[in-house]
Design an enzyme around this catalytic site. Structure first.
Site, PDB file in Angstrom:
ATOM      1  CE1 TYR A 111      -4.110  27.615  11.383  1.00  0.00           C
ATOM      2  CE2 TYR A 111      -3.769  28.824   9.551  1.00  0.00           C
ATOM      3  CZ  TYR A 111      -4.501  28.467  10.624  1.00  0.00           C
ATOM      4  OH  TYR A 111      -5.995  29.084  10.668  1.00  0.00           O
ATOM      5  CE1 TYR A 135      -8.389  25.597  13.091  1.00  0.00           C
ATOM      6  CE2 TYR A 135      -7.956  27.632  13.863  1.00  0.00           C
ATOM      7  CZ  TYR A 135      -8.221  26.991  12.907  1.00  0.00           C
ATOM      8  OH  TYR A 135      -7.915  27.148  11.706  1.00  0.00           O
TER       9      TYR A 135
END
Ligand SMILES: [Zn+2]
Lengths: 375, 141
Positions: free
Chosen positions: A330, A279
């Site tokens: 994203y 992440y």
């Protein structure tokens, strides 16, 4: 009662990624689900479970009605923020393993650029209430503010530099340049461009920050038995873990708490992992996660990344091989879950050969999944 | 005496005290930085918690108000509307000598010469009868 390798992801799907989708978050979700079911070779009528991010806007009831599901018997959502992707996989796998559902779809659709913008505090702002009374009045207004605090402290403690974590952005961009789905498919990035880019929240430069994206993604999970009735490789869920570990010291990431659990469940060690998705809301956290999961020792992440060990082109542990949140899109873990499955199935645009174990972190230690390639 | 002069961005959220933090905010209005201290284990919780060691009784201890910069960030671009026209904006984490790490601002902080480890002292800024903020300033030594 472990579900190790009893459940698999058999389908992945995404929409196009853009800054202005021109359609609703519901439509983005539905398009991604259609794509994932097509990829899985599984009909809509077989879906009996739905699972989603609580922060999203498309309820399972609305999605089920639009998909025409007559058989929805298990559903749920997981709260916190964008970071719960791995937790969703863990819980869907548990439900299938326990016999509560046969085919579960995990989905999301977000207008993260043209609608609610995460980086501006649109989703996370709490107007000075609760624990935010102790942060927001002082200018800690968006997710990046707290993360920048941790970054600054770790720079101080380990000597890692902006140029070191700039190489995360450079390597990810090189991966995106191989991936036609990626936002930055056609734009290259050098370390000099990273260093010269404007500072957003010091110590974050522009190219340390994730994209803002409109788009959707979905995963289809089912039992390994059902999965094997289809053709091609299977991404088996070797292990999954989530952590509520609350980090308040501005040094550690939640991976410090999650890692022992994860490796214990997976019965493997970090050196067994061939490829990792991590992440990357902000570039330095890739490096911190590598340290806190035990891929490298604390303080060694800077050298590891500077030496391009996370590059698909010759690195020992390619990371964020689709371009990640910095250069692909994203989708808050969803695109990285999809890429992790593709690696396990041998379908990435930056495929790591013989990727037996494919690792994905969906929130810097708040959740992780290890996929294993199966026939 | 609390300072009313600090030039605070007017659209920054104000703290909203609740049942569990009311003592803390009242203490600031009275000119004291009170740390919620567990009577069982002695932990000084910041922000205040609802329960520690499975009990709900706390002492509120007067902090010395001294500490050092543990970390800091400088908002250079107005990533949130409240900071528009107020960049660069400095936010710090102060580690109090008693241990807790407090998110705050420096009333005299110049982002150019801030360093981790710099000594600071408490500087209360009264915004209203209800709200006084625990800010800091660099020690002159
Ligand atoms: Zn206690």
């Amino acid at each position: 009662m472990s579900f190790m390798n009893s459940v698999a992801v058999v389908g992945v799907g995404e929409t196009d990624y853009s800054t202005e989708s021109g359609r609703s978050e519901l439509v983005l979700s539905l398009q991604a689900i259609n794509a994932a079911l097509k990829d899985a070779g599984i009909g809509h009528d077989e879906v009996d479970g739905l699972l989603r991010w609580s922060v999203d806007t498309s309820s399972e009831a609305t999605v089920a009605a639009n998909l025409g599901l007559s058989n929805l018997s298990w559903f749920g959502e997981i709260n916190q923020a964008g970071n719960v992707g791995a937790a969703l996989v863990a819980n869907a796998a548990a439900a299938i393993h326990a016999g509560l559902a046969n085919v579960v779809v995990i989905y999301r659709g977000v207008n993260g650029r043209s609608g609610r913008r995460y980086g501006r505090g649109d989703v996370t702002g709490r107007s000075g209430r609760g624990s935010a009374a102790f942060t927001e009045p002082f200018g800690m207004l968006t997710p990046q503010h707290g993360l920048a605090m941790t970054t600054r402290r770790r720079m101080h403690e380990t000597g890692v530099s902006s140029r070191d974590f700039g190489m995360v952005a450079v390597c990810e961009r090189e991966h995106a340049n191989r991936n036609p789905r990626a936002t930055f498919f056609e734009k290259t990035l050098s370390i000099e461009q990273h260093q010269e880019s404007r500072v957003i929240v010091d110590p974050f430069h522009l190219f340390d920050c994730c994209l803002e994206t409109d788009g959707g993604g979905a995963l289809v999970l089912t039992s390994v038995e059902r999965a094997r009735e289809r053709d091609g490789h299977v991404a088996m869920i070797r292990a999954a873990a989530q952590s509520g570990y609350s980090v308040r010291n501005f040094i550690d990431t939640a991976a410090v708490g999650l890692a022992p659990n994860l490796w214990e469940r997976a019965k493997i060690t970090p050196s067994d992992i061939s490829v990792a998705q991590i992440y990357d809301h902000f570039a330095p956290f890739v490096l911190f996660a590598l340290e806190d999961y035990g891929f490298v020792r604390r303080g060694e992440g800077g050298d590891f990344v500077s030496a391009k060990e996370i590059s698909w082109d010759g690195g020992s542990l390619p990371v964020n091989t689709s371009g990640g949140h910095l250069s692909e899109a994203y989708m808050q873990g969803m695109n990285q879950l999809i890429e992790s499955v593709r690696q396990a199935r041998g379908e990435s645009t930056a495929q790591v050969s013989d990727a037996q174990f494919s690792f994905v972190d969906t929130g810097i230690g708040t959740g992780a999944v290890i996929f294993e390639r199966g026939e | 005496m609390p300072d009313k002069e600090w030039d605070r961005p007017e659209n920054l959220p104000l703290p909203v005290p609740d049942e569990d933090s009311l003592m803390f905010w009242q203490g600031l209005s009275d000119g004291k930085l009170l740390l919620q201290t567990c009577i069982e284990c002695g932990t000084k919780n910041y922000p205040p918690v609802s329960m520690c060691c499975q009990q709900f009784n706390f002492e509120w201890e007067d902090a010395q108000g001294t500490g050092s910069i543990f970390s800091y960030v400088v908002t250079q671009q107005p990533v949130h509307p409240a900071l528009k026209g107020h960049t660069p904006f400095l936010t710090v984490i102060v580690q109090l000598d008693e241990g807790p790490r407090i998110t705050s601002n420096l009333v005299d902080g110049n982002p150019e010469n801030i360093e981790i480890g710099s000594r600071v002292e408490l500087h209360l800024v009264e915004l209203s009868d209800e709200v006084t903020l625990p800010l800091f300033k660099l020690c002159s030594d």
